[in-house]
Design an enzyme around this catalytic site. Structure first.
Site, PDB file in Angstrom:
ATOM      1  CE  LYS A 171      -0.357   0.248   5.039  1.00 42.48           C
ATOM      2  NZ  LYS A 171      -1.257   0.382   6.205  1.00 42.48           N
TER       3      LYS A 171
ATOM      4  CE1 TYR B 204      11.476  31.982   3.205  1.00 42.40           C
ATOM      5  CE2 TYR B 204      11.203  29.592   3.240  1.00 42.40           C
ATOM      6  CZ  TYR B 204      11.226  30.795   2.541  1.00 42.40           C
ATOM      7  OH  TYR B 204      10.999  30.798   1.197  1.00 42.40           O
TER       8      TYR B 204
END
Length: 398
Positions: A40, A272
């Protein structure tokens, strides 16, 4: 100095020999049970189709997916092994699943109604597996509702619209050895299987064992074990043991080319918010991977990277496309290889190291690596596809 090929900003190397060895090691842990390779979420980020083929080559006889779309993609790729898919919603592609020969999980009467209607339309019976909620509290039928689901499934079998191929459940805390819920769930599963079989259900397989249960709970193996994260060489949890102690080898190595190296003065803000400011004149290296590629922003200031033979930490915030490491007095050339995680052969960090840095689990680290990072497949066997060594995240060839 080792370099990532210049045509690739970054790459996730997928060692299929390691995956095959992991499957064989897991089969040895449960020698009396069949093994389902869970692929999956694009095989936990490793590439669904190549990993499915490698697992089958190593002796897996079932494949497992969450969504029917994943299961149907396996069929579209020509893979004809037994496939169980379990995350269905109303209006799902039941008829397509029936016609593709999928085994489909049913957790409640609504799903049984939809799959039997689709079987009538298709003119052939559906293969279904009834899921019991033995204590996880997610999908699955509650014990109080189990008799009603069993009765309805038997009625559908009598009319020829379904064949019940399996009875199954899922653990909540198998990655915490000794947790009291483990025994409680095993007892509940035994009771619910016994009820179903006495009522007339004759399943091909009964299964509850996931990766940690496969590794630590032989009494849970029944007819089939479902191995997900362990197949990719990642330990289910530190409590279960480190991957090497479990006889597993990590399959994915995440590498990038250093994009820029520069000297900056003391007191220079980095990334940042300037959460990192250089303490002295130093050298910064720019790594061209960011949270858009799956690098967790929560690992800002902590994520480890091997550059120039030494571990460095993310300096400042992880941005969308890039992050910075402080190389101290060291200088490396642009294009030098930065290893974020791998099996550790070159001293690089592991996915578990990143998980600890980000406050999460290693499952998330490997699964979240995004589509901008090409998967490069190593050690394919002749019986596995060789026409292309790069696949996109859905498993289709690039």
């Amino acid at each position: 100095m080792s370099q990532t090929p210049p045509s690739l900003r970054a790459r996730a190397e997928i060692d299929l020999a390691a995956l095959r060895a992991n499957v064989r090691a897991l089969r040895a842990r449960a020698p009396q049970a069949a093994l389902m390779a869970v692929v999956k979420s694009d095989a936990y980020g490793h590439g669904m189709v190549p990993c499915a083929r490698a697992a089958l080559a190593a002796g897996a006889t079932w494949l497992g997916t969450a969504t029917p779309q994943e299961a149907l993609a396996l069929r579209a790729a020509g893979i004809q092994a037994r496939v169980l898919c379990w995350l269905w919603t109303p209006g799902g592609p039941w008829r397509e699943g029936i016609e593709a020969g999928l085994d489909m999980a049913v957790s409640g009467l609504w799903a049984l109604r939809e799959v039997t209607a689709a079987a009538r339309e298709a003119g052939q019976p559906a293969r279904i597996q009834l899921k019991a909620d033995t204590g996880l509290g997610r999908n699955g039928c509650q014990p109080a509702d189990w008799p009603g689901l069993i009765a309805a499934a038997l009625a559908a079998e009598s009319e020829g619209t379904v064949k019940v191929t399996g009875l199954w459940s899922h653990f909540a805390c198998a990655d915490e050895p000794g947790h009291p819920s483990i025994t409680a769930q095993l007892d509940a599963f035994g009771d619910m299987v016994t009820y179903a079989e006495k009522a007339g259900i004759a399943p091909e397989v009964r299964h509850i064992a996931n990766s940690p249960a496969t590794l630590t709970l032989p009494e849970s193996h029944f007819d089939l074990v479902r191995t997900g994260i362990a197949m990719y060489g990642v330990s289910p949890s530190p409590e279960v043991g480190a991957h090497d102690a479990l006889g597993l080898r990590p399959v994915m190595t995440l590498a990038a080319s250093v994009a820029l190296v520069k000297r900056v003065p003391a007191g220079h803000g980095v990334s940042y918010g300037h959460h990192y400011v250089t303490a002295e004149e130093t050298t910064l290296g720019l790594i061209p991977l960011g949270y858009a590629d799956g690098i967790p922003r929560h690992a800002s200031g902590r994520g480890p990277v091997l550059v120039g033979g030494e571990w460095r930490r993310v300096a400042g915030r992880v941005a969308m496309d890039q992050f910075v490491v402080d190389l101290g007095g060291q200088s490396v050339p642009e294009g030098a290889q930065a290893l974020l995680f791998g099996p550790g052969d070159r001293g690089e960090p592991s996915a578990e190291d990143w998980a600890q840095a980000a406050g999460t689990i290693a499952y998330e680290i490997v699964t979240r690596i995004g589509t901008r990072v090409p998967r490069v497949y190593l050690n394919e066997e002749p019986t596995e596809p060789t026409e292309s060594r790069e696949f996109n995240e859905g498993g289709a060839a690039r």
